[in-house]
Scaffold this active site. Structure first.
Site, PDB file in Angstrom:
ATOM      1  N   GLY A  47       0.803  -1.219   0.000  1.00 51.06           N
ATOM      2  CA  GLY A  47       0.000   0.000   0.000  1.00 51.06           C
ATOM      3  C   GLY A  47       0.836   1.269   0.000  1.00 51.06           C
ATOM      4  N   GLY A  48       2.128   1.133   0.248  1.00 52.29           N
ATOM      5  CA  GLY A  48       2.990   2.310   0.242  1.00 52.29           C
ATOM      6  C   GLY A  48       2.932   3.135   1.518  1.00 52.29           C
ATOM      7  N   SER A  49       2.483   2.534   2.631  1.00 54.44           N
ATOM      8  CA  SER A  49       2.343   3.312   3.869  1.00 54.44           C
ATOM      9  C   SER A  49       3.561   3.221   4.776  1.00 54.44           C
ATOM     10  CB  SER A  49       1.110   2.819   4.640  1.00 54.44           C
ATOM     11  OG  SER A  49       1.332   1.504   5.123  1.00 54.44           O
ATOM     12  N   TYR A 104       4.211   4.472  22.279  1.00 51.87           N
ATOM     13  CA  TYR A 104       4.129   5.082  20.951  1.00 51.87           C
ATOM     14  C   TYR A 104       4.244   6.601  21.112  1.00 51.87           C
ATOM     15  CZ  TYR A 104       2.353   5.379  16.115  1.00 51.87           C
ATOM     16  OH  TYR A 104       2.202   5.588  14.761  1.00 51.87           O
TER      17      TYR A 104
END
Lengths: 554, 554
Positions: A138-140, A474
């Site tokens: 997906g290119g993420s 995170y």
């Protein structure tokens, strides 16, 4: 051309969708406070693709003809836009570079195979021509796993799996689904949902990432406490290699030597091209709820998450934001509903009367899934733990909103970048006893870096993904950059990553290694660990055909 | 000599302990029925060690002197008994060979290092001398992982980890314990229990196997449904290799490329010597119960186990025996208590009245752990599922007995071997939908093999170790052998293993590969999977120092 859709060449998501703050009155003052930027000032004009200098493709016309012979005329292209879209993922480094037209090296040709047989032919052709293959989902990706090495002299193929996007089969008797590697999150989930199943894997990138990409980078979704990380979910694999297709059958657990499945998971293309994954799937639960809670401070929130993970509650989501991210959540919520609505002036007065400092309070989401009675019991156990740690439940509303909006955050980064602020993330995992120190040290590292580069930067964090022995932290950081944003970013990012290592945490919980985290790999898994991994890559890919230089820099 | 204790050179367990059937009136008729042997006939006299021809040690005196310089005079030995004890594990092939004095090749020298530093010196000395190292834990292996290759011309060191047996540290804030690799099950569990913790890992070999051995072979314990397989439990590792110690820190989950931890787990010594493991440990639960159930037949039992694994019950143990193993359990239980007592004539009449065929009924054990209210709820959920599948609960008594006696079964094998019957096990795992077929095919394969070798053999099975997508099936087989027991055994074992592969199951769920299962590895994980694993071994151990020929036969 192929029908495979991609994200914007210059940013996250699809054209016409972006972050807006008109209905979020707290947003502008928050950004002003956090990074000193007036979001109401004019945004910089977007770079035009016409201004991007795209390097020429180095693929020979013979080689392109060979590839077209495999995939068909319209599914192998040297088109400039296609090559730019396939050059990077979506880290802030990627966005800064692509927006400023800094393209040292693009793939030379993009191919869209229709099936595994075509992938095999592409691999064979690449090996024969001594070309390089970089698989693309997906290119993420945000750790530099997709870009060709700047120094790469060989022809680089970006192998886009976008046409392999079907759920092939559901074994309803075992809870297993065979799915092609190029299926995007929403597409595969829709195909599963239609038959009453769910994968339960919902990373923040969900809408624009693929099953193959999740496997290749060791992804983890927000409901991993229940459904597991992708390494648990991916039971069977098909991987195209020069000597044919490596097949790992979907076995629940096996004692068959070093785990080859666990070598493929996280391999970021270096061991071959993942074409199909057999995943464990679950019946859609009768009840699914996310409840929001508030804790008086970060320490109480952390300790409550640990207690919940040790309890019999087994929730699907455990998440608590620090006070700063809690403030951010308030600032980005609409005035008329969601968190702002729940945490009214009246509630705040009540909490102050209890002795809370409003600027210390921490927002938490806990997810529950199962039968109605199971969820009721989970909530009861968690409720008692929250109370013991001084927290209060504030209801379902914010949870629903979180659930709806959780995939929208990346759009905010483009909004900020348009206005001169660079924002990105660093995530890690560590044993429970170390988490408070990891957190403190990452903050100190970021603030030291901000001082070094002379900016007033921002950093905030949440805990998510709980395990028996620890959890993920995170961090999101942002700062108003000068005209050397990459150099500034590197100082901040490097400081945070080094603080992880120095505090006993890992360099990444679920984003992978790529180029971005590679400098710390040896400090993380030891020189012996890197040597073993290097031996694996050297032995299985002597020509360096498969995404060379990623994970380990050679 | 060193204080490290070993099992009998000719059989399972410690001297003076063995199987007896005087108080089990059902046993003799059962064995007569199953394999046609009268257990009251005279047992063959045990081989005397004096009759064993032990090959000379090929270690040069210089090399032995070098090793003694590292570990001290008393901790490196070429003593014949020591070398015999370290030649084999405890499979029936091993027992038949050692009892008949058939020793083609023994280790040339046995060393007992005191700590990791000594292990490193031994490894360095072995590499310098082009010797072979075979790590040795408790010696309970049953797949041939411990024996030197018959053709091995180099000096073979059996590196016994028995002196590395301490729990070094418990991180109570994270639920992590650092434990030396040579610690036996009871020793490490006692050290943990003293501080209120448990590892929760109880393989059948528990009393005579070590943490390092569990990791090296991908072991699984009977409570794996709750505590996980050893691959889940072992979070951190220290592995001595020629280039130093490979260190995997205990991180709950990480996205750092191909998983090196998962390469070490199951490596059976081929990637180096595991010296220390950081394991996840759990607080000893408030309540721990094992309840026995009966199902009217195997199909109902299988389906109930699947339904339980899909439910919110999350038990610690799911186990159901087929009708034949149920009969075996009755036959080996004492008249005065346990299963025989619970399943009275009265109960049998009741079940017959319900329409059950007594010779079809299947005994099941389900384990529960946690708070009292959690266990109550687990039992309620399971109770409803059992009822739905036509089963009944028969209470705690048999569960308690199973819990007490579960580690004693291997003694029975020696008893039978003394009387002319060869017995061993084959275990596998497969998706839920395939389990019934895997079971049927293994039975057909065994019976076909018995016909081929002209014996009336026996095979029985249970399901244990449930996962979301499947479970383990564990087969026990026995037959009255002739004077070529190994050849007969190979026919039976091979037929069963091949039936696993042909039915979509794996060659081993938790016993490892060694030499015994290696012929089927390629059919299990594909030629591509074997090529990747071979590449890993070749690259990381070019001289073949570490347990060569195991898992992959070169």
């Amino acid at each position: 051309m192929t029908h495979v859709k991609h994200m914007k060449w210059w940013g996250w998501g699809v054209d016409g969708v972006g972050f807006h703050h008109e209905d979020k009155p707290g947003f502008a003052p928050f950004v002003q406070m956090a990074v000193g930027i007036d979001v109401n000032s004019t945004a910089s004009a977007l770079a035009s693709f016409d201004d991007v200098t795209v390097p020429e493709s180095r693929a020979s016309s013979e080689f392109v003809t060979t590839l077209r012979g495999i995939v068909g005329e319209s599914n192998a292209t040297t088109d400039a836009m296609e090559r730019v879209v396939h050059t990077f993922g979506k880290s802030v480094r990627d966005l800064i570079r692509v927006r400023s037209g800094r393209l040292d090296r693009t793939p030379d040709v993009v191919v869209y195979p229709a099936d595994e047989a075509e992938v095999q032919q592409i691999v064979d052709a690449a090996v024969a021509a001594d070309a390089v293959i970089i698989p693309f989902g997906g290119g993420s990706n945000i750790v530099g796993s997709l870009e060709p090495l700047a120094t790469e002299a060989r022809t680089v193929i970006s192998l886009d799996l976008g046409r392999l996007n079907r759920v092939l089969d559901i074994d309803e008797g075992s809870g297993l689904a065979r799915i092609e590697a190029g299926a995007l999150g929403p597409d595969l989930e829709a195909q599963l949902t239609a038959k009453g199943w769910t994968l339960g894997h919902f990373p923040d990138s969900f809408t624009h990432s693929t099953l193959g990409g999740w496997v290749a980078t060791r992804s983890s979704g927000m409901q991993s406490d229940k459904y597991g990380d992708i390494a648990d979910i991916a039971r069977g694999l098909r991987v195209v290699r020069p000597d044919g297709t490596l097949v790992i059958r979907a076995i629940p657990s096996a004692s068959t030597g070093p785990n080859v499945r666990e070598m493929i998971v996280g391999s970021e293309g270096r061991l071959g091209v993942i074409t199909e994954v057999t995943v464990q799937v679950h019946r859609i639960p009768a009840v699914r709820e996310i409840i929001a809670y508030l804790f008086p401070n970060w320490k109480a929130g952390l300790e409550a998450m640990h207690a919940i993970s040790e309890s019999d509650a087994t929730p699907s989501v455990t998440r608590v934001s620090d006070a700063r991210e809690t403030g951010f959540s308030f600032a980005t919520s609409k005035e008329s509903k969601g968190i702002s609505k729940m945490v009214t002036q009246g509630l705040q007065r009540f909490l102050k009367a209890k002795g809370w400092k409003i600027d210390q309070m921490c927002l938490s989401f806990i997810g529950y899934e199962g039968s109605a009675s199971h969820v009721a019991r989970q909530k009861k156990i968690v409720g008692a733990i929250v109370k013991k740690h001084g927290g209060i439940a504030i209801g379902k509303g914010p949870g629903v909103l979180y659930d709806q909006k959780k995939f929208d955050t990346p759009y905010l980064r483009d909004f900020l970048l348009d206005r001169g602020a660079a924002a990105d993330v660093s995530e890690t995992a560590a044993p429970w006893a170390k988490l408070a120190t990891v957190y403190d040290n990452a903050f100190a590292a970021a603030n030291g870096a901000y001082k070094e580069i002379g900016v007033d930067g921002w950093i905030m964090a949440h805990l998510s993904h709980s395990y028996h022995t620890g959890a993920c932290l995170y961090f999101t950081f942002a700062f108003a950059h000068n005209d050397e944003p990459l150099a500034q970013y590197d100082v901040v990012k490097s400081s945070i990553q080094q603080s992880f290592i120095d505090s006993g945490a890992t360099i990444s919980h679920h984003h992978g290694v790529g180029l971005e985290h590679a400098p710390w790999l040896e400090q993380d898994i030891s020189s012996g660990g890197v040597a073993v991994m290097q031996g694996l890559f050297d032995a299985t890919d002597p020509k360096g055909t498969f995404n060379p230089g990623k994970i380990i820099a050679r």
